[in-house]
Design a protein around this motif. Structure first.
Motif, mmCIF file in Angstrom:
data_model
loop_
_atom_site.group_PDB
_atom_site.id
_atom_site.type_symbol
_atom_site.label_atom_id
_atom_site.label_comp_id
_atom_site.label_asym_id
_atom_site.label_seq_id
_atom_site.Cartn_x
_atom_site.Cartn_y
_atom_site.Cartn_z
ATOM 1 N N LYS A 78 0.856 -1.183 0.000
ATOM 2 C CA LYS A 78 0.000 0.000 0.000
ATOM 3 C C LYS A 78 0.892 1.232 0.000
ATOM 4 N N ARG A 82 -3.303 3.549 -1.016
ATOM 5 C CA ARG A 82 -3.709 2.929 -2.292
ATOM 6 C C ARG A 82 -3.044 1.569 -2.419
ATOM 7 N N SER A 83 -3.800 0.614 -2.983
ATOM 8 C CA SER A 83 -3.219 -0.709 -3.238
ATOM 9 C C SER A 83 -2.430 -0.658 -4.540
ATOM 10 N N PRO A 101 -1.089 0.354 -10.355
ATOM 11 C CA PRO A 101 -2.294 0.368 -9.525
ATOM 12 C C PRO A 101 -2.978 -0.999 -9.541
#
Length: 137
Positions: A78, A82-83, A101
């Motif tokens: 992460k 955000r992953s 992403p």
């Protein structure tokens, strides 16, 4: 035989240092007539695109857990909530750490898995059919 091509353009980040990265336009590409491999082309708009090919399985697994060794390593993490999927690529020309992403990569991978289900790759290559023909003679 009809071949399926599953492509997706997206922007990856080339990580230069913990605080610095640059955007790299890339194209993910999968072909049902080359069912075990995925192809990533970096710098797609430049005169010198860079192509990498590695096992689809590696990226599928790398979305969930660290995997790979040697030239290609993939792991999830992460960044600012955000992953992302990180890909470490090593070649005689140098090493690169890229960030992609996760949602976009996963969506594209799902499309490739619909085109050729995991475990069905050998059928796509027609190896079984070719062997049957050989043995039938």
């Amino acid at each position: 035989m009809e071949h399926t091509v599953v492509e997706r353009e997206l922007e990856l980040k080339l990580i230069l240092s913990p605080e610095r990265s640059i955007p790299v336009p890339a194209r993910l590409s999968y072909r049902s007539d080359d069912p075990y491999a995925i192809h990533i082309t970096f710098h797609i708009n430049s005169d010198f695109p860079v192509n990498w090919t590695f096992a689809r399985e590696l990226l599928v697994e790398g979305v969930f857990r660290p995997c790979g060794h040697g030239d290609v390593r993939v792991w999830p993490t992460k960044v600012n909530g955000r992953s992302v999927v990180l890909m470490a690529l090593s070649s005689p020309d140098g090493d690169a750490l890229l960030e992609a992403p996760t949602p976009q990569v996963s969506a594209w991978l799902e499309r490739t898995l619909r085109a050729v289900a995991p475990g069905a790759e050998a059928e796509q290559l027609g190896i079984d059919a070719a062997l049957d023909q050989l043995l039938a003679r």
